[in-house]
Scaffold this motif. Structure first.
Motif, PDB file in Angstrom:
ATOM      1  N   PHE A   1      70.189  -4.718 -89.963  1.00  0.00           N
ATOM      2  CA  PHE A   1      71.587  -4.488 -89.591  1.00  0.00           C
ATOM      3  C   PHE A   1      72.556  -5.227 -90.519  1.00  0.00           C
ATOM      4  CE2 PHE A   1      75.365  -6.110 -87.451  1.00  0.00           C
ATOM      5  CZ  PHE A   1      75.990  -4.917 -87.122  1.00  0.00           C
ATOM      6  N   THR A   2      72.257  -6.478 -90.852  1.00  0.00           N
ATOM      7  CA  THR A   2      73.240  -7.240 -91.638  1.00  0.00           C
ATOM      8  C   THR A   2      73.260  -6.851 -93.117  1.00  0.00           C
ATOM      9  OG1 THR A   2      71.700  -9.071 -92.008  1.00  0.00           O
ATOM     10  CG2 THR A   2      73.164  -9.226 -90.073  1.00  0.00           C
ATOM     11  N   LYS A   3      72.419  -5.874 -93.479  1.00  0.00           N
ATOM     12  CA  LYS A   3      72.481  -5.346 -94.848  1.00  0.00           C
ATOM     13  C   LYS A   3      73.276  -4.041 -94.897  1.00  0.00           C
ATOM     14  CE  LYS A   3      68.596  -6.086 -97.450  1.00  0.00           C
ATOM     15  NZ  LYS A   3      67.152  -5.983 -97.767  1.00  0.00           N
TER      16      LYS A   3
ATOM     17  N   GLY B   1      81.241 -13.072-100.287  1.00  0.00           N
ATOM     18  CA  GLY B   1      81.071 -14.492-100.569  1.00  0.00           C
ATOM     19  C   GLY B   1      81.651 -15.396 -99.493  1.00  0.00           C
ATOM     20  N   VAL B   2      81.589 -14.989 -98.229  1.00  0.00           N
ATOM     21  CA  VAL B   2      82.072 -15.854 -97.141  1.00  0.00           C
ATOM     22  C   VAL B   2      81.177 -17.092 -97.058  1.00  0.00           C
ATOM     23  CG1 VAL B   2      83.177 -14.007 -95.835  1.00  0.00           C
ATOM     24  CG2 VAL B   2      80.767 -14.500 -95.440  1.00  0.00           C
ATOM     25  N   PRO B   3      81.703 -18.200 -96.524  1.00  0.00           N
ATOM     26  CA  PRO B   3      80.952 -19.464 -96.609  1.00  0.00           C
ATOM     27  C   PRO B   3      79.551 -19.429 -95.986  1.00  0.00           C
ATOM     28  CG  PRO B   3      83.215 -19.872 -95.943  1.00  0.00           C
ATOM     29  CD  PRO B   3      83.042 -18.392 -95.958  1.00  0.00           C
ATOM     30  N   CYS B   4      79.348 -18.608 -94.986  1.00  0.00           N
ATOM     31  CA  CYS B   4      78.032 -18.580 -94.326  1.00  0.00           C
ATOM     32  C   CYS B   4      77.014 -17.720 -95.072  1.00  0.00           C
ATOM     33  CB  CYS B   4      78.169 -18.068 -92.891  1.00  0.00           C
ATOM     34  SG  CYS B   4      79.023 -16.478 -92.800  1.00  0.00           S
ATOM     35  N   SER B   5      77.457 -17.015 -96.100  1.00  0.00           N
ATOM     36  CA  SER B   5      76.532 -16.084 -96.762  1.00  0.00           C
ATOM     37  C   SER B   5      76.034 -16.661 -98.092  1.00  0.00           C
ATOM     38  CB  SER B   5      77.219 -14.744 -97.005  1.00  0.00           C
ATOM     39  OG  SER B   5      78.133 -14.846 -98.083  1.00  0.00           O
ATOM     40  N   PRO B   6      74.882 -16.214 -98.537  1.00  0.00           N
ATOM     41  CA  PRO B   6      73.899 -15.338 -97.880  1.00  0.00           C
ATOM     42  C   PRO B   6      73.100 -16.135 -96.843  1.00  0.00           C
ATOM     43  CG  PRO B   6      73.676 -15.339-100.287  1.00  0.00           C
ATOM     44  CD  PRO B   6      74.514 -16.515 -99.925  1.00  0.00           C
TER      45      PRO B   6
ATOM     46  N   LYS C   1      78.331 -14.158 -85.371  1.00  0.00           N
ATOM     47  CA  LYS C   1      79.033 -13.166 -84.522  1.00  0.00           C
ATOM     48  C   LYS C   1      80.211 -12.459 -85.196  1.00  0.00           C
ATOM     49  CE  LYS C   1      76.443 -14.534 -81.035  1.00  0.00           C
ATOM     50  NZ  LYS C   1      75.092 -14.036 -81.103  1.00  0.00           N
ATOM     51  N   HIS C   2      80.744 -12.984 -86.299  1.00  0.00           N
ATOM     52  CA  HIS C   2      81.940 -12.337 -86.867  1.00  0.00           C
ATOM     53  C   HIS C   2      81.589 -11.253 -87.907  1.00  0.00           C
ATOM     54  CE1 HIS C   2      81.198 -14.949 -90.310  1.00  0.00           C
ATOM     55  NE2 HIS C   2      81.434 -16.050 -89.583  1.00  0.00           N
ATOM     56  N   PHE C   3      80.415 -11.331 -88.522  1.00  0.00           N
ATOM     57  CA  PHE C   3      79.916 -10.370 -89.503  1.00  0.00           C
ATOM     58  C   PHE C   3      80.898 -10.168 -90.656  1.00  0.00           C
ATOM     59  CE2 PHE C   3      77.914  -5.916 -90.225  1.00  0.00           C
ATOM     60  CZ  PHE C   3      76.960  -6.461 -91.055  1.00  0.00           C
ATOM     61  N   ARG C   4      81.560 -11.259 -91.014  1.00  0.00           N
ATOM     62  CA  ARG C   4      82.583 -11.138 -92.072  1.00  0.00           C
ATOM     63  C   ARG C   4      81.984 -10.771 -93.429  1.00  0.00           C
ATOM     64  NH1 ARG C   4      85.811 -16.108 -92.893  1.00  0.00           N
ATOM     65  NH2 ARG C   4      86.326 -14.906 -94.761  1.00  0.00           N
ATOM     66  N   CYS C   5      80.724 -11.084 -93.659  1.00  0.00           N
ATOM     67  CA  CYS C   5      80.135 -10.776 -94.972  1.00  0.00           C
ATOM     68  C   CYS C   5      80.248  -9.284 -95.285  1.00  0.00           C
ATOM     69  CB  CYS C   5      78.687 -11.248 -95.059  1.00  0.00           C
ATOM     70  SG  CYS C   5      77.566 -10.446 -93.916  1.00  0.00           S
ATOM     71  N   MET C   6      80.219  -8.443 -94.263  1.00  0.00           N
ATOM     72  CA  MET C   6      80.388  -7.001 -94.470  1.00  0.00           C
ATOM     73  C   MET C   6      81.793  -6.542 -94.086  1.00  0.00           C
ATOM     74  SD  MET C   6      78.040  -5.275 -95.915  1.00  0.00           S
ATOM     75  CE  MET C   6      76.295  -5.160 -96.283  1.00  0.00           C
TER      76      MET C   6
ATOM     77  N   GLY D   1      75.867  -8.034 -98.150  1.00  0.00           N
ATOM     78  CA  GLY D   1      76.446  -8.807 -97.064  1.00  0.00           C
ATOM     79  C   GLY D   1      75.722 -10.125 -96.883  1.00  0.00           C
ATOM     80  N   SER D   2      74.621 -10.098 -96.133  1.00  0.00           N
ATOM     81  CA  SER D   2      73.935 -11.345 -95.772  1.00  0.00           C
ATOM     82  C   SER D   2      72.874 -11.754 -96.775  1.00  0.00           C
ATOM     83  CB  SER D   2      73.282 -11.175 -94.398  1.00  0.00           C
ATOM     84  OG  SER D   2      72.315 -10.135 -94.456  1.00  0.00           O
ATOM     85  N   THR D   3      72.678 -10.967 -97.824  1.00  0.00           N
ATOM     86  CA  THR D   3      71.670 -11.315 -98.835  1.00  0.00           C
ATOM     87  C   THR D   3      72.354 -11.617-100.168  1.00  0.00           C
ATOM     88  OG1 THR D   3      71.351  -8.935 -99.174  1.00  0.00           O
ATOM     89  CG2 THR D   3      69.762 -10.051 -97.763  1.00  0.00           C
TER      90      THR D   3
HETATM   91  S1  SF4 Z   1      78.684 -13.069 -91.627  1.00  0.00           S
HETATM   92 FE1  SF4 Z   1      77.524 -14.829 -92.366  1.00  0.00          FE
HETATM   93  S2  SF4 Z   1      76.129 -15.375 -90.721  1.00  0.00           S
HETATM   94 FE2  SF4 Z   1      76.892 -13.297 -90.292  1.00  0.00          FE
HETATM   95  S3  SF4 Z   1      75.334 -11.959 -91.149  1.00  0.00           S
HETATM   96 FE3  SF4 Z   1      76.899 -12.263 -92.693  1.00  0.00          FE
HETATM   97  S4  SF4 Z   1      76.177 -13.970 -93.946  1.00  0.00           S
HETATM   98 FE4  SF4 Z   1      75.015 -13.981 -92.047  1.00  0.00          FE
END
Ligand code: SF4
Length: 347
Positions: A191-193, A299-304, A316-321, A281-283
């Motif tokens: 899903f996060t891809k 390139g959000v701080p939590c990614s990858p 929970k915010h899924f900002r990477c995508m 996104g997450s990779t």
């Molecule tokens: S927003 Fe951050 S924590 Fe959420 S799936 Fe994307 S990289 Fe992972």
């Protein structure tokens, strides 16, 4: 001591689609350095078409569904290789490394440092790839060759039969070979891809308005994604689940551009020379080369946050995508569609 090139190298890489494509540069490098050396590639039957047409590969040994390690070891021992290059490194290939008779030299690649495996899996920090996967394959090839080697090119070849099948499938679907085709691949393994399909649909509208034909590719299970795009752009063609990877390669070859998530087809497109927009996104896109193509990464701080994607966003915010909007995607894709030579883009 003088290095004697191996007579026959057995390469192990059983899956998956993208990883097999990425090995092609190291294989080309080895073959370029030692033209007399035969390369034998062991792969799952489902992926064999990715290597059968490779002129650097003399023989393909397939692993059929349900085939055990002992049976596979017998097949691979019969190859009579004097060197083995394990570009997979899982429990199966480690066992085969013990069971296969013949190779005097055995080299195993390393995908990433162990410390990264622990830190990212425990979510102690985001992943930062220090080296591309293709570079790591290349290092393993150099270790086998006991010398530095010129870099090989990542490439995929399409057989004449698969190209003919692809052309027939496009014609049967009403796609005009004289007009540009944009291949969209909205699927992926986690899903996060996945960039939201509604955004692929909006991107498809812009592509169609620019005069190109949209074809949607993917597996049978990704039909719902294609339906969502076709619902927004009725002229788009749903080709999901219609053919295997050999014919898919033929369709991508005929495409003026490709846009897709971090997935096997995204690697196929680059290896086929189709100008591509890769959406991450997450990779970590730093694992790959994108010269001549475009890569969209927030390139959000939590990614990858993962190596292979996740079933949901741990933050929970899924900002990477969700931070990747359609206008940005179109700004990156449209120059590729216009036939301009793309510069490496990281956005
Ligand atoms: S927003 Fe951050 S924590 Fe959420 S799936 Fe994307 S990289 Fe992972």
């Amino acid at each position: 001591m003088v290095f004697v090139p191996p007579r026959r190298v057995l390469v192990l890489r059983f899956s998956s689609l993208g990883d097999i494509v990425l090995t092609s540069a190291a294989i080309a490098s080895l073959k370029g350095a030692f033209p007399q050396t035969e390369i034998v590639f062991a792969v799952k039957a489902a992926f064999a078409d990715l290597v059968r047409s490779n002129p650097n590969v003399a023989q393909v040994v397939t692993m059929d569904p349900g085939e055990g390690a002992l049976a596979m070891a017998r097949k691979l021992s019969a190859v009579n290789a004097d060197a083995m290059l394990d570009l997979h490194r899982n429990n199966r290939t480690k066992l085969l490394g013990l069971l296969v008779r013949g190779p005097r030299r055995r080299v195993t690649w390393s995908k990433r440092p162990f410390v990264d495996n622990i830190a990212v899996r425990l979510r102690l920090r985001p992943y930062r790839a220090a080296m591309t996967i293709a570079d790591r394959y290349h290092l393993a090839a150099e270790e086998l060759a006991e010398q530095t080697l010129p870099r090989g090119e990542m490439r995929l070849w399409v057989s004449a039969a698969h190209q003919a099948e692809a052309d027939a499938a496009l014609a049967a679907a009403g796609v005009d070979a004289a007009r540009p085709i944009a291949a969209l691949s909205p699927g992926g393994t986690a899903f996060t891809k996945l960039w939201p399909v509604e955004r692929f649909a909006e991107l498809a509208k812009k592509i169609a308005a620019a005069g190109a034909q949209v074809v949607v590719t993917g597996s049978k299970g990704e039909g719902a994604l294609a339906s969502a795009i076709v619902a927004a752009v009725p002229s788009a063609t749903d080709l999901t689940g219609k053919f295997g990877i050999g014919v898919l390669a033929g369709v991508i070859t005929r495409s003026a551009v490709f846009a897709g998530n971090d997935s096997g087809p995204m690697h196929m497109a680059r290896a086929l020379g189709t100008p591509s927009l890769a959406i991450f996104g997450s990779t970590d896109p730093r694992q790959f080369e994108f010269a001549g193509h475009a890569v969209m990464f927030a390139g959000v701080p939590c990614s990858p946050c993962s190596f292979f994607g996740r079933s949901s966003c741990p933050e929970k915010h899924f900002r990477c995508m969700l931070d990747l909007d359609v206008d940005r995607a179109w700004a990156m894709l449209s120059p590729l569609l216009g036939g301009r030579r793309a510069l490496p883009v990281h956005g």
